[in-house]
Design an enzyme around this catalytic site. Sequence first.
Site, PDB file in Angstrom:
ATOM      1  CG  HIS A 124      53.033  59.526  31.837  1.00  0.00           C
ATOM      2  ND1 HIS A 124      53.791  59.628  30.682  1.00  0.00           N
ATOM      3  CD2 HIS A 124      52.285  58.409  31.685  1.00  0.00           C
ATOM      4  CE1 HIS A 124      53.505  58.619  29.888  1.00  0.00           C
ATOM      5  NE2 HIS A 124      52.596  57.861  30.474  1.00  0.00           N
ATOM      6  CG  ASP A 154      56.392  61.708  30.282  1.00  0.00           C
ATOM      7  OD1 ASP A 154      56.345  61.581  31.522  1.00  0.00           O
ATOM      8  OD2 ASP A 154      55.646  61.091  29.513  1.00  0.00           O
ATOM      9  N   GLY A 237      49.419  51.166  29.343  1.00  0.00           N
ATOM     10  CA  GLY A 237      50.258  50.166  30.012  1.00  0.00           C
ATOM     11  C   GLY A 237      51.608  50.014  29.342  1.00  0.00           C
ATOM     12  CG  ASN A 238      52.416  48.991  25.273  1.00  0.00           C
ATOM     13  OD1 ASN A 238      51.337  48.766  24.742  1.00  0.00           O
ATOM     14  ND2 ASN A 238      53.356  48.064  25.399  1.00  0.00           N
ATOM     15  CB  SER A 239      53.477  54.729  29.464  1.00  0.00           C
ATOM     16  OG  SER A 239      52.775  55.645  28.682  1.00  0.00           O
ATOM     17  CG  LEU A 294      67.222  81.624  23.218  1.00  0.00           C
ATOM     18  CD1 LEU A 294      68.690  81.899  22.890  1.00  0.00           C
ATOM     19  CD2 LEU A 294      66.522  81.056  21.978  1.00  0.00           C
ATOM     20  N   GLY A 295      66.003  82.157  26.916  1.00  0.00           N
ATOM     21  CA  GLY A 295      65.406  83.329  27.553  1.00  0.00           C
ATOM     22  C   GLY A 295      64.481  84.129  26.672  1.00  0.00           C
TER      23      GLY A 295
END
Length: 507
Positions: A124, A154, A237-239, A294-295
């Site tokens: 992101h 992510d 900002g730490n992401s 797995l479905g």
Amino acid sequence: MAGLLFATAGANLFGAGDAVGTPGQAANLNGSATLDGSTAIEQSANSTPSDFETAFSRVAESVNPAVVQIRAAKVVDRRMPTPFEGTPFEEFFGQPGPSQPDVRQGLGSGVIVRSDGHIVTNNHVIQDAERLSVRTLDGTQYDAEVVGTDQFSDLAVLKIDASGLKAVSFGNSDQLDVGQWVLAFGSPLDPKLNNSVTAGIVSALGRLRSPSRRARGSNQGAGVNNFIQTDAAINPGNSGGPLVNLQGQLVGINTAIASRTGGYQGIGFAIPSGTVERVATQLVEEGNVRRAYLGIRYGPAPESLIQNEDLPQGSAVVSQVETGDPAAEAGLEAGDIITAIEGEPLDNYLELGNNIASMRPGDEVSLRVNRDGETRTFTVTLGARGDMQTADAESGGEGPPSSPESLQEDLGLQLRDVTPQVARQLGLEQDQGVLITDVDQSNPMIRDSGLQPRQVIFEMAGQRISDMETFMKVYRDIESGSAFRMAVRNPDGYVFVTSLQKPSGNG
């Protein structure tokens, strides 16, 4: 209820050349070289206050050269105001003004995982960016290219044109304990606050969250994100920055916070290093991530069922089994209650998806199932989502979705037939049409369409819609990329008309 926010400045979004790991624990990324982490240190066994203080300083000194700041330039259209807004003439002359491109700078963090310039961050942080730049501890600026991204976890891997960089050492997130000290690195709130360090403890492990439909893609129904919870200060900002232990080893990637204010309130979440290593390795080697499949679709077993039949607290009810998929081939059926995976009873129904996500295509998994009060065990050979998508493309080109469920994922709508019982419950005069039961607000087209739950679709692309069968037939006949009208009846009986566009490249 506190909101869950991505820790990226300017965002409020929640509603792996050499070795991944310390020496002896490296992962092979390109067949010849491994990630060459060099931040691991040995700490003194003494426990005086002075030694404790020195421990933090040594970690910061060792890890910070591997921490980078990421700037993501994103172009958005901004509508120019008209002079008639807010006046009596707005209705007659207040047509939307022309749009004007607006460049916005997103701020995030990352960590160098290979000395040749490979960097791990959050997806992101860099999603939809027109231009990416990376700043290292010494202030050097680099343009960055995307090696690969994975919406589901992510995570993303970037590459800068550099060599001889200091790369982080990988620790084993499976060996973390609640109460263990950890340090978080990144650029919180402002570019000038690069390489900030905060300290805290591991507050909890195994925090499970089901990702959005958009991140799942098509009908997986078995995907779950698993997080480390920490009280180390994490802010926008730490992401993408590293969470490390007191040996200077990466144990997680800072990703999100839970907050009622939008800022730090002592609850942060990080993606475990085990997941980071697995995903980053595949992104560097193959450019994408192949996941076990797995479905099925499933949900939590009702408390009354758990109590009355003495089932494990985390039992999962199978609501749908995809025809021809691994679960169906193994004999699972809708209505089955999965009580254990690999012999371990489920404490949380999301553990099912978390376990499947940690496996590879071709792995066998044992599922204990309660069917009509009888206990059975099924062995499922897991498929590969990528293989299944490829098979669809080979058999039908860029054809339409093959089932109501995949079609609904395609459009971002959850639908069902208007049965006589549903009509009575909703007070409808007719038991025809297709009922919208849920909408995917992460899908921009749906968000802007005005479609809402409890509306009944009765016409689409100029054709009457009596049930899901006719809905699917009409939708299949619409050309990919084409816009079409949809007419719905609101709960108050009024008709609402909107327009949607069939996504290109279905299948």
